[in-house]
Structures are given as structure tokens and as C-alpha cells.
Design a protein around this motif. Sequence first.
Motif, mmCIF file in Angstrom:
data_model
loop_
_atom_site.group_PDB
_atom_site.id
_atom_site.type_symbol
_atom_site.label_atom_id
_atom_site.label_comp_id
_atom_site.label_asym_id
_atom_site.label_seq_id
_atom_site.Cartn_x
_atom_site.Cartn_y
_atom_site.Cartn_z
ATOM 1 N N ARG A 143 0.633 -1.231 0.083
ATOM 2 C CA ARG A 143 0.043 -0.041 -0.036
ATOM 3 C C ARG A 143 0.779 1.229 0.078
ATOM 4 N N ALA B 14 4.610 7.190 2.937
ATOM 5 C CA ALA B 14 3.589 8.349 2.693
ATOM 6 C C ALA B 14 4.029 9.666 2.858
ATOM 7 N N ALA C 21 7.342 12.300 5.333
ATOM 8 C CA ALA C 21 7.861 12.424 6.404
ATOM 9 C C ALA C 21 6.443 12.524 7.156
ATOM 10 N N ILE D 85 4.160 13.799 9.361
ATOM 11 C CA ILE D 85 3.423 15.116 9.628
ATOM 12 C C ILE D 85 3.177 15.359 11.135
ATOM 13 N N LYS D 86 2.594 14.445 11.688
ATOM 14 C CA LYS D 86 1.982 14.664 13.242
ATOM 15 C C LYS D 86 3.537 14.966 13.940
ATOM 16 N N GLY E 112 8.655 12.907 1.643
ATOM 17 C CA GLY E 112 9.909 12.579 1.926
ATOM 18 C C GLY E 112 9.902 10.686 1.172
HETATM 19 C C1 HXC Z 1 1.778 10.924 9.384
HETATM 20 C C2 HXC Z 1 0.435 9.711 8.011
HETATM 21 C C3 HXC Z 1 1.181 10.118 6.913
HETATM 22 C C4 HXC Z 1 2.369 11.161 7.093
HETATM 23 C C5 HXC Z 1 -0.358 9.022 6.256
HETATM 24 N N1 HXC Z 1 -0.488 8.874 7.700
HETATM 25 N N2 HXC Z 1 0.463 9.727 5.992
HETATM 26 N N3 HXC Z 1 0.719 10.126 9.219
HETATM 27 N N4 HXC Z 1 2.613 11.524 8.492
HETATM 28 N N5 HXC Z 1 2.732 11.650 5.896
HETATM 29 C C6 HXC Z 1 -1.399 8.192 8.466
HETATM 30 C C7 HXC Z 1 -2.633 8.650 8.612
HETATM 31 O O1 HXC Z 1 -2.530 9.876 9.579
HETATM 32 C C8 HXC Z 1 -3.707 7.541 9.156
HETATM 33 O O2 HXC Z 1 -3.499 7.392 10.653
HETATM 34 C C9 HXC Z 1 -2.889 6.371 8.367
HETATM 35 O O3 HXC Z 1 -1.622 6.815 8.053
HETATM 36 C C10 HXC Z 1 -3.828 5.898 7.147
HETATM 37 O O4 HXC Z 1 -3.975 7.153 6.130
HETATM 38 P P1 HXC Z 1 -5.116 7.665 5.737
HETATM 39 O O5 HXC Z 1 -5.121 9.047 5.378
HETATM 40 O O6 HXC Z 1 -6.215 7.229 6.567
HETATM 41 O O7 HXC Z 1 -5.488 6.685 4.417
HETATM 42 P P2 HXC Z 1 -5.912 7.073 2.933
HETATM 43 O O8 HXC Z 1 -7.056 7.685 3.305
HETATM 44 O O9 HXC Z 1 -5.966 5.594 2.253
HETATM 45 O O10 HXC Z 1 -4.939 8.040 2.386
HETATM 46 C C11 HXC Z 1 -3.615 7.965 1.943
HETATM 47 C C12 HXC Z 1 -2.842 9.042 1.714
HETATM 48 C C13 HXC Z 1 -2.860 10.043 2.879
HETATM 49 C C14 HXC Z 1 -3.185 9.603 0.453
HETATM 50 C C15 HXC Z 1 -1.419 8.773 1.195
HETATM 51 O O11 HXC Z 1 -2.572 9.598 4.097
HETATM 52 C C16 HXC Z 1 -1.970 11.364 2.780
HETATM 53 O O12 HXC Z 1 -2.292 12.368 2.066
HETATM 54 N N6 HXC Z 1 -1.020 11.153 3.495
HETATM 55 C C17 HXC Z 1 0.134 12.405 3.782
HETATM 56 C C18 HXC Z 1 0.953 12.610 2.273
HETATM 57 C C19 HXC Z 1 1.571 13.889 2.561
HETATM 58 O O13 HXC Z 1 1.192 15.025 2.685
HETATM 59 N N7 HXC Z 1 3.117 13.736 2.489
HETATM 60 C C20 HXC Z 1 4.075 14.443 2.491
HETATM 61 C C21 HXC Z 1 4.259 14.887 3.911
HETATM 62 S S1 HXC Z 1 5.496 16.224 4.241
HETATM 63 P P3 HXC Z 1 -4.701 7.358 11.465
HETATM 64 O O14 HXC Z 1 -3.923 7.505 12.857
HETATM 65 O O15 HXC Z 1 -5.396 8.670 11.239
HETATM 66 O O16 HXC Z 1 -5.380 6.233 11.154
HETATM 67 C C22 HXC Z 1 7.228 15.487 3.938
HETATM 68 C C23 HXC Z 1 8.307 16.701 3.871
HETATM 69 C C24 HXC Z 1 9.420 15.682 3.711
HETATM 70 O O17 HXC Z 1 7.114 14.494 3.540
HETATM 71 C C25 HXC Z 1 10.617 16.669 3.952
HETATM 72 C C26 HXC Z 1 11.942 16.197 4.247
HETATM 73 C C27 HXC Z 1 12.132 15.955 5.707
#
Ligand code: HXC
Length: 257
Positions: A59, A63, A65, A67-68, A108
Motif C-alpha cells: 500500500r 507516505a 515525513a 506530519i504529526k 519524503g
Molecule cells: C503521518 C500519516 C502520513 C504522514 C499517512 N499517515 N501519511 N501520518 N505522516 N505523512 C497516517 C494517517 O494519519 C492515518 O493514520 C494512516 O496513516 C492512514 O492514512 P489515511 O490518510 O487514513 O489513508 P488514505 O485515506 O488511504 O490516504 C492515503 C494518503 C494520505 C493519500 C497517502 O494518508 C496522505 O495524504 N498522507 C499525507 C501525504 C503527504 O502529505 N506527504 C508529505 C508529508 S511532508 P490514522 O491514525 O489517522 O489512522 C514531507 C516533507 C518531507 O514528506 C521533507 C523532508 C524531511
Amino acid sequence: MAYDNILVETNGRVGVITLNRPKALNALNAALIGELGHALDAFEADAGIGAIVLTGSERAFAAGADIKEMQPLLFPATYTEDFITSWERLSRCRKPVIAAVAGYALGGGCEIAMMCDIILAADNARFGQPEIQLGIMPGAGGSQRLTRAIGKAKAMEMCLTGRTLTAEEADRYGLVSRVVPLAELRDEAMKVAGTIADLSLASVMMTKESVNRAFETTLAEGIRFERRLFQALFATADQKEGMSAFTEKRGPSFTNA
Ligand code: HXC
């Protein structure tokens, strides 16, 4: 060492690291990045390992870094502690790393895939830099490596809008080396890594270094760099073995000497 966020195994001369925070879609928190660095240190120090596979779940590769974990951070700490430094361990790995990407490789997650040397994508893979939707931007090389990989127009649209690429698009744009059916991803990655791991380690490591140099220097300097490494390989027993095996019509048996 026991790991909480990754699984580590070896298969012959291939080291495999599986990102394993399934409840958070392998979101990359500090603990996971620390463990990844530790596992890479161990594989790099192990003469029995010739190549590394980095993968996630069906899956999610990752996803992004966590975020929390980032949400409460303020600028002084992000600057002084610079947590991203620990992410760079992967890009400094001298042995080849094959990313086997299924599902989400976002933010990330996409950035660590791009730190690897070869990206194999499952047909369900999705690549993106959605940081802009969080009020931030790529921070672990995304704006740089993505632009070098697929060019300004496509990288700019992805980074400015957060649009994700399908595996097929990522293949067409040159971000991944190829796309395979999800069910075959791991086997294919192991096959590629196994092929590399059975070659002469010095020639493999020098080739990686030389290709990477193409991103950092002028063409003339890069060609000079390549020439010196090419010449250096004639100091290895493996060069004699590889060429002897060819002339004797047999398979080579490299000893990394
Ligand atoms: C923390 C995350 C997460 C993340 C997913 N989860 N991505 N927690 N950080 N990046 C957690 C969700 O909170 C949730 O936890 C569980 O994983 C399942 O995710 P869902 O959202 O319920 O799943 P779904 O509806 O299928 O959506 C999948 C998704 C979505 C499209 C991938 O989760 C999403 O948009 N995630 C964030 C993607 C993102 O923005 N990435 C970039 C981050 S910033 P709970 O506890 O609620 O069940 C970054 C900066 C890097 O990466 C810089 C370098 C350091």
C-alpha cells in the motif's frame, strides 16, 4: 539491533530493508530514519553484502515525513537541529540501493526513493511531492532530484500543485527504471540486486560513484573522473578474472580482490 520501524534481512549477498510502520503508511519519523541509517551502516560495513533493496508495503513505500511529528516544530529547532541531516545517510550509501516502490511514495517517501540508485515501480505506485498542500515544500532533495530526473516543467507542476504521478507516467518521464506487476515487484528487485551483488564490488561502487558524478560536475570533469576510475579497475584481480572468463568462455568468479 532490534528495530521497531523497519525489517532487515539478508538473502545471499543482498541486504533487504523493509519500511514497516503500516498504521502510518510508513510515514518517516525520526526513529525510522535513525533505524534506516543504522541498517545501512551495518550493510555497508558487511563485506558479504553487495547490494541493498529498500522497500515498503504493497500500500505504501512511504507516505512522507511524519506530519504529526513535524506539526509542532518551530523554525529555530528545525534550523539548529536540522533533522533532515540524518535523512542524507541514504544518499551517502556507497553500495547500490534499489528502491522497490509499491503504493504511495509521497513527499519524503518520493525523496528517499530518489536517493536510491534504481527505482523499480509496481504498477500501483504513486509518486508525488504534496508538501505544498501542507504549507511547506520538499525538504530532502525533492525539488532538486526530481527536477534533474524529469525536467523543470513536470517537476514544477508536481511541486507547485502536489499532483501525483502514476507508475506509468513515472516510467514515461524517466523517474523509474521500469514498472512491473505488483505481485512481481519484490522478486524483480531481488533479481536486479542479486545480479549486481554478484559482480565485482569495486567496479560496481566505482560505477555508482561515476554515474552520480554526472549530476554534480561538468561533462569534461565527469569524463576525466570516469577515465581515472576506469583505469584504476585494471589494478584489480577481478578485471583479470572477468576478461579471462570471457576469453575462456566461462562465467566469471569475482573475489573482490
Ligand atoms: C503521518 C500519516 C502520513 C504522514 C499517512 N499517515 N501519511 N501520518 N505522516 N505523512 C497516517 C494517517 O494519519 C492515518 O493514520 C494512516 O496513516 C492512514 O492514512 P489515511 O490518510 O487514513 O489513508 P488514505 O485515506 O488511504 O490516504 C492515503 C494518503 C494520505 C493519500 C497517502 O494518508 C496522505 O495524504 N498522507 C499525507 C501525504 C503527504 O502529505 N506527504 C508529505 C508529508 S511532508 P490514522 O491514525 O489517522 O489512522 C514531507 C516533507 C518531507 O514528506 C521533507 C523532508 C524531511
